[in-house]
Design an enzyme around this catalytic site. Sequence first.
Site, PDB file in Angstrom:
ATOM      1  N   ILE A   1      -0.054  37.567  27.658  1.00 24.58           N
ATOM      2  CA  ILE A   1       0.785  38.559  28.677  1.00 24.58           C
ATOM      3  C   ILE A   1       0.614  40.063  27.868  1.00 24.58           C
ATOM      4  CG2 ILE A   1       3.278  37.919  27.813  1.00 24.58           C
ATOM      5  CD1 ILE A   1       4.224  38.443  30.657  1.00 24.58           C
ATOM      6  N   SER A   2       0.440  41.068  28.426  1.00 28.50           N
ATOM      7  CA  SER A   2       0.551  42.553  27.637  1.00 28.50           C
ATOM      8  C   SER A   2       1.760  42.471  27.463  1.00 28.50           C
ATOM      9  CB  SER A   2      -0.204  43.403  28.720  1.00 28.50           C
ATOM     10  OG  SER A   2      -1.558  43.074  28.978  1.00 28.50           O
ATOM     11  N   GLN A   3       1.707  43.593  26.117  1.00 32.51           N
ATOM     12  CA  GLN A   3       3.012  44.186  25.756  1.00 32.51           C
ATOM     13  C   GLN A   3       3.619  44.993  26.943  1.00 32.51           C
ATOM     14  OE1 GLN A   3       1.542  47.399  23.149  1.00 32.51           O
ATOM     15  NE2 GLN A   3       3.405  47.423  22.114  1.00 32.51           N
TER      16      GLN A   3
ATOM     17  N   ARG B   1      10.649  39.357  33.437  1.00 26.52           N
ATOM     18  CA  ARG B   1       9.181  39.070  32.703  1.00 26.52           C
ATOM     19  C   ARG B   1       9.301  37.896  31.928  1.00 26.52           C
ATOM     20  NH1 ARG B   1       5.135  41.902  29.338  1.00 26.52           N
ATOM     21  NH2 ARG B   1       5.150  41.273  27.002  1.00 26.52           N
TER      22      ARG B   1
END
Lengths: 233, 803
Positions: free
Chosen positions: A84-86, A58
């Site tokens: 950036i999403s959780q 990530r």
Amino acid sequence: MPMYRQSFLLTLVFFLLTFSVAEAQNYQRQRAEMVESQIRGRGIRDPLVLEAMNSVPRHLYLPSAQQRFAYEDRPLPIGFGQTISQPYMVGFMTEVIRPQKEFRVLEIGTGSGYQAAILAEIVDHVYTIEIVDPLGERAKNLLNRHYDNVSVKLADGYYGWEEHGPFDAIVVTAAAEYIPPPLIRQLKDGGKMIIPVGSPFRVQQLMLIEKKGEEISSMALMPVRFVPFTSSD
Amino acid sequence: MKQIRKNPLSVFSLGLHSAAIIAYQLLLMQLISAMQGYHFAYMVISIAMLGFGAGGTFVALLKEKLLKASGWLVPLLMSMTGFFMILSFYLARIPWLQLDIYLLFTDRSQLGMLAVSYILYFIPFFTGALAIGILFIKNADQIGRYYFSNLLGSGVGGLMIAIVLNHFFPLQCLPFIAFMPVVASVFTLSSKKRVLQWAGICMALTLTILSLIFPGSMPRSQYKGISGTLNLPGAEIVAHIPDVKGQIEVVSSSALRYAPALSFTFAGEVPVKKNIFINGDFYGVIPHFDTSAGNIHNYTTEALPYIMAQRDSVLVLNAAGGSAAAHALSGGARHVTGIISTRGVKNLLREGFTDGFKKAALHPHAHFVYQDSRQWLFTPELPRYDAIVLPRMESFGGSTGLNALQEDYALTLEAFQQMWDLLDDGGVISVTTWLDYPARTSLKIAASLAQTLRNNGVSDVDKHLAAIKSWGTLSFVLKKTPLTPEETENIRSFSARMLFDPVLLPDIVKEERSRYNLLEDESLFTYLDAIVSGRQPQLLSDYDFHILPANDNKPYFSRFLKPGTFKKLRDTFGTETMPFLELGYLIVWVTLLQSAILAFLLIILPLLRLSRKGGNKTPTLVYFAALGLGYMFAEIIFIQRFILYFGHPVYAISAAISTMMIASGIGSLYSERLPDALKASRMSTLIIALLLFIYMLVFTPILTTTIQLPLALKVITAFVLLAIPSFFMGIPFPAGIRILYRSQEDYIPWAWGINGCLSVIATSVATLIAVEGGFSAVMIMAVMCYLIAFAAFFRYSTAKGKK
């Protein structure tokens, strides 16, 4: 070259190698912890999703200033007012479309490229569209480096990607007040679409849409905040 | 002290200086709102205003030295005020000092930036207040005229900036506002120092010109709505209009489309529309004026009133860009009246910004009125309507965020009653909202409609209400007469065609509520049923959010948060999402807390020093604190009431503040003629308490009776009503200062500081009391404050026996 210089150079190279290996190991450990506590711990059970989230680094999808926070339980800024999403949200949105190896998936809103990378680990091919050019270029370079089953297009996601449709699943990561009719048309019979809906400037609902013949149904899943932030569970 | 030379022109200087500070405060509110958001602006300004308290403390601690140096110090402080007005704002925009309030919950380093912002904006208020404080003490024997000048200047400053901001952008105004204290400083100099005078003027002019030439930019948070929109392909700002409510910007991009909660069955092209932003926050869209059957709203739940039956005459409240009016025409309406209330948007439309609106204005069956919606409902002899349509909630203008505590008189029970009175026998009121989770807007609408029916003697509420939902929206209809079987059949068949679900019908079946659009949590239906049946009031009052109807006494429709539910909301959405939620209520609490802590320090600090110098601290503290609170409580109530009376918050604020300041100023000037200061303070506080008590009973009825008068007569009525108590409210402060001047001179700056601090705290306290107990509760508090002030100096007299 005098001996002492050679020694110094060797020491430096050794030090850098050790450091980068240690750093990689550190990220790997953090990633494993993330999957265990944030993903599996919150009820994501699909082994394909868990494996993908364990494999994709990530931190590579983040600007360098944010990399050290990559595995924290929160969304992170990636510039241009986007995030950036959780991790949990990525896992949840991936699991909910029940991805299969033979799937062709359309993603609207490439952003960092992380969601596309997770999908690319599982499905046959991912088609992803980004509307903000600099973000799309950055993600394209990254994804092309690591995957040969991801196609990135810089365009308005409203029209989808008709020449590659219909799709088994569509993942929309940008909030909308409406569900674009072209996307519904490009969804296969029996296909699923996950999309955050509601005013893009307020809290939205994450919605699962299923197409069965002429009938289309929706299921409100949870409140989210996609631009700029995503909710926790 | 009396040997210190006094400059008669300093009264004028003080007025000019005070006008600049108030104008700067309002200007800063807009500037910070545009860059970071209204929440942050509110918090910063509250802290900055405590500069007045800090100024009082400083003067109390160093009084003798400051007075000795006052000849050069006052002009210097005034000049510094003007200088820092520009410098503080400039420094706050430097990238490495720049805060992004949206990151506060995720990036701890932003806390440091927050502290820097507080300090930067605090400085000009502190130096400005210090100059005022020194002038007050130096001229304590003539405090009446100085206080008059201070109040008059503040009133004029507020009024001036409200007018100017309608025509100029805040960044253009800043140099001129900053120029004012510098000019004011020149008049405080002795006439012998002409060189200094000219130097001062030249410096100020240079500063103004430089600021005009290099105004700088306004760096906006990347998370402001407009920032993200401008990243879209081909996005550009196509209109930029100054407005006192905030800068209006219109953004155009080929990727901006608008079709809220469109049915899955719509197969056409979603139209591209321009977005409107106010201070960088999304406000709405400029719609097309499509009167054809293909109108996109016919594929949304908003079509509900038109598919039930033919509607000949339709009233659209808050008609905004006219899309709801076009929708009514596409549904076959023959007479459509649209009420447009936002000045800036009105200008956009009037100036022919959209071809669509030109079509609307020229349409033979459409008629547009530029007025506040609730105001318009007071118009005598209005015709009857087949349908009254309210705008979709949480769309145009929004209703969350800090707006959660904004008065909305169009959504109170009294407003619904007025709408009911305008309905034909078969007429309907229609309201649409986004489906929210946890459900709150939808439930409050249902509760308001059900209560309106009950207030009109309808016992079988379920026979008069219908609602349908799509995947995103929920539309309600209240019908004056029971729904007919034909109408319910029309609703069912329309829902099936559009893949919508009926939610409320007289003969609703549980299964049909979730056929196409499923909710993960179906408690929405449980609560809706409880509202309609009226049999479970406890269930509703125990709900996590406030969903009981708003009324004119508590017109906060969008206030949903209860003090105990913040944690639940945080757990549901995550801490980092907090800046985007309904924080208005919480922000007021946070502001109150931080103001109270700082105010406590500012009052306690000088108290420690003054403790050696004698008694009467408690009466002084209580008297000036009560005056600070009481004055602001009354002022806030008058503003709130005038919002309904004038139908426009800005006019209400301008009318209330300027009238009160000017009348109080005259009262202050008059107080100099009252030889016995103690008697003046006692009498005036008692009269004020009595007047406010009478106003509590008669103020609202007078306003309601006269609300239909022409504007000029309303302005006169408002002026007379306000001027009477305000005149008396100008007396106690200078009278109190005169008492101190004769007995406890050291207390004067401290007393002034207390008054200033409590005035700031009062705004948060009054808002919270109004939200919880209504305006009448705030008025009672104002009466109590003046009675306490009366009692405080009564005790003072007993203790000291001085006048």
